[in-house]
Design an enzyme around this catalytic site. Structure first.
Site, mmCIF file in Angstrom:
data_model
loop_
_atom_site.group_PDB
_atom_site.id
_atom_site.type_symbol
_atom_site.label_atom_id
_atom_site.label_comp_id
_atom_site.label_asym_id
_atom_site.label_seq_id
_atom_site.Cartn_x
_atom_site.Cartn_y
_atom_site.Cartn_z
ATOM 1 N N LYS A 55 35.274 40.569 83.424
ATOM 2 C CA LYS A 55 35.006 39.475 84.386
ATOM 3 C C LYS A 55 33.498 39.293 84.602
ATOM 4 O O LYS A 55 32.983 39.399 85.716
ATOM 5 C CB LYS A 55 35.716 39.718 85.720
ATOM 6 C CG LYS A 55 37.239 39.702 85.589
ATOM 7 C CD LYS A 55 37.925 39.612 86.924
ATOM 8 C CE LYS A 55 39.421 39.544 86.803
ATOM 9 N NZ LYS A 55 40.054 40.789 86.350
HETATM 10 O O1 S5P Z 1 43.552 36.567 88.708
HETATM 11 C C1 S5P Z 1 43.649 37.644 88.179
HETATM 12 C C2 S5P Z 1 42.965 37.943 86.991
HETATM 13 C C3 S5P Z 1 43.165 39.171 86.389
HETATM 14 S S1 S5P Z 1 42.458 39.424 84.859
HETATM 15 N N1 S5P Z 1 44.489 38.584 88.675
HETATM 16 C C4 S5P Z 1 44.681 39.802 88.099
HETATM 17 O O2 S5P Z 1 45.483 40.577 88.608
HETATM 18 N N2 S5P Z 1 43.969 40.124 86.956
HETATM 19 C C5 S5P Z 1 44.094 41.456 86.319
HETATM 20 O O3 S5P Z 1 45.446 41.628 85.892
HETATM 21 C C6 S5P Z 1 43.819 42.626 87.250
HETATM 22 O O4 S5P Z 1 42.447 42.996 87.187
HETATM 23 C C7 S5P Z 1 44.716 43.697 86.702
HETATM 24 O O5 S5P Z 1 44.068 44.379 85.642
HETATM 25 C C8 S5P Z 1 45.888 42.958 86.120
HETATM 26 C C9 S5P Z 1 47.106 42.891 87.034
HETATM 27 O O6 S5P Z 1 47.633 44.150 87.288
HETATM 28 P P1 S5P Z 1 48.992 44.392 88.118
HETATM 29 O O7 S5P Z 1 49.063 45.885 88.231
HETATM 30 O O8 S5P Z 1 48.826 43.738 89.451
HETATM 31 O O9 S5P Z 1 50.102 43.818 87.291
#
Ligand code: S5P
Length: 471
Positions: free
Chosen positions: A305
């Site tokens: 990011k």
């Molecule tokens: O808007 C976003 C963008 C990203 S890249 N929301 C997110 O959650 N992410 C990433 O996606 C976040 O940094 C994490 O690595 C992943 C989601 O993880 P989870 O455990 O919530 O499924």
């Protein structure tokens, strides 16, 4: 309405907006009738009457958010409609500006706005179709075109084939009938025009929904269109492995990531990491991860990011202890700093011969995110003007360009949220909201049987994708 239309037909004839003779159209066809509605700007009352009667054709006018005139003749008509009915107007540029924002669509709007197209004359329908394509590309909802004159040469059919309803004030047949009734033209002229129309259909054109709308296209066809080689590779890989799963391996120990990568590798398209949360990072970790990516054929994404000025970002990408540009197939970047951020990333790739791609973080998944409105629009425009961009991290179908990939995080089998603002949707819901690749993190990393969950997510996502393209 018919009485008004008859009167207006005569007025149009009287101001030379309808001419009879032997003309050559801009595409080189000979025609016995020529419609030139440009002249009506010199007759404000006529312009006003035409605009107001044209607007009466609109379906559910109170639900329309935008009107868009096709340049140039329809622009004053659309302006008048916009002012009188207090509905904002958009203009589609014929070409994007070479400087500044490079916007194709001028005016303020948001994705999902309902937009009606205003056009003067339809022959083949191609001007309307090109306008529709650009408006849809920006996420606008276009379903209707209002037209003054349908020359009845196939345009209406072409437009309707692309799912746009076209309504016109006049068909050429009706216009001829009204003019004959008012004794403005001879029966011989009428017969000549009608005979010509019967013989002279304009070439068939369609918006070709299936080849322009990424949501309806399969990954393999899209890979052939993609200019960015990494985007093409990713689309091919998803097709070949039948998976759209991007696993967020947000773990802090290198061995745990490697173990998960080996387990999930055969079922995922992308392994996404946050390298800066790894406590025991080493060059060996990268070497081992690369080996696994080759063994199981997945791509590596560093979810860095980036969000600084180009110069800083360039160093963050290629220098420091991580040297991200040397190993990450894909990275993420916030568009917040403007196009310079992409220039900075490109600069860092000067000495890298492998293919690379950047996902712009256009919409975030978290509660209260500031990635809304114009920010989203500017990010979409930034992606269109830089070949390094392979797609958007976003939550909804905000673009239709089949060359770009929608990566959607915030995915869990049950719709839920965490305590820190993350919001989840189900695999099926995100695919229907346009996700090509879906990011699953804790839904897998915190599961008891991780492999079972990997396969579960993979299968659910793939069948939702198959259903989407089959519709
Ligand atoms: O808007 C976003 C963008 C990203 S890249 N929301 C997110 O959650 N992410 C990433 O996606 C976040 O940094 C994490 O690595 C992943 C989601 O993880 P989870 O455990 O919530 O499924």
């Amino acid at each position: 309405m018919e009485k008004e239309l008859k009167e207006l037909a005569v007025l149009l004839f009287d101001v030379d907006a309808v001419k009879f003779g032997d003309f050559v159209t801009k595409v080189g066809l000979r025609t016995p009738v020529y419609i030139d509605l440009r002249v009506i700007i010199s007759y404000p009352k006529l312009l006003n009457r035409i605009s107001s009667i044209l607007w009466k054709l609109a379906d559910d006018a109170e639900k329309i958010d935008q009107v868009c005139g096709v340049p140039y003749t329809a622009l004053p008509i659309a302006s008048l409609i916009s002012v009188v009915s207090n509905i904002p107007m958009l203009i589609r540029r014929k070409e994007a500006k070479a400087y500044g924002t490079k916007k194709l669509i001028e005016g303020k709007f948001k994705a999902g706005d309902k937009c009606v197209i205003i056009e003067d004359v339809v022959t083949s329908g191609s001007s309307i179709l090109e306008t529709v394509k650009d408006l849809k590309q920006e996420g606008l909802d276009v379903t209707e075109a209002l037209v003054i004159m349908d020359r009845e040469q196939g345009g209406k059919k072409n437009i309707e084939k692309s799912g746009i309803k076209m309504k016109s004030l006049y068909t050429m047949t009706k216009l001829m009938e009204y003019l004959r009734e008012a004794d403005k033209v001879s029966q011989e002229t009428v017969d000549g025009v009608l005979e010509y129309l019967g013989k002279c259909l304009a070439p068939v054109k369609t918006l070709d929904k299936d080849s322009n709308d990424r949501l309806k296209m399969d990954f393999l066809s899209r890979s052939k269109l993609a200019k960015n080689k990494m985007a093409a590779k990713l689309l091919q890989l998803m097709d070949m492995k039948e998976t759209t799963l991007c696993l967020a391996a947000d773990l802090t120990k290198a061995d745990d990531i490697l173990e998960l990568a080996d387990l999930a590798g055969p079922h995922i398209a992308v392994l996404k990491i946050h390298v800066d949360i790894i406590e025991d990072f080493s060059k060996d970790f990268i070497k081992n991860l690369k080996n696994l990516s080759e063994k199981h054929k997945f791509l590596i994404m560093e979810d860095r990011k980036f969000g600084d000025i180009g110069n800083t970002v360039s160093s963050q990408y290629s220098k420091g202890i991580y040297r991200i540009s040397e190993w990450a197939d894909l990275v993420t970047a916030h568009p917040v700093a403007g196009p310079g951020i992409l220039d900075g990333l490109k600069e860092a790739l000067k000495n890298i011969s492998d293919d690379r791609g950047v996902f712009l973080i256009t919409e975030m998944s978290s509660k209260g995110t500031l990635t809304t409105g114009n920010y989203v629009q500017q990010s979409l425009a930034m992606a269109e003007s830089c070949e390094l961009v392979v797609g958007h991290v976003c939550q909804s179908k905000i673009f239709s360009n089949p060359e770009l990939i929608q990566l959607t995080p915030g995915v869990k089998l049950a719709k839920a949220s965490d305590d820190l603002g993350q919001q989840y949707n189900t695999p099926e819901a995100v695919v229907n909201s346009g996700a090509d690749l879906a990011v699953v993190g804790r839904g897998i990393t915190e599961a008891g049987d991780k492999l079972r969950q990997v396969i579960n997510y993979k299968n659910q996502l793939w069948s939702a994708y198959k259903n989407r393209i089959a519709q």
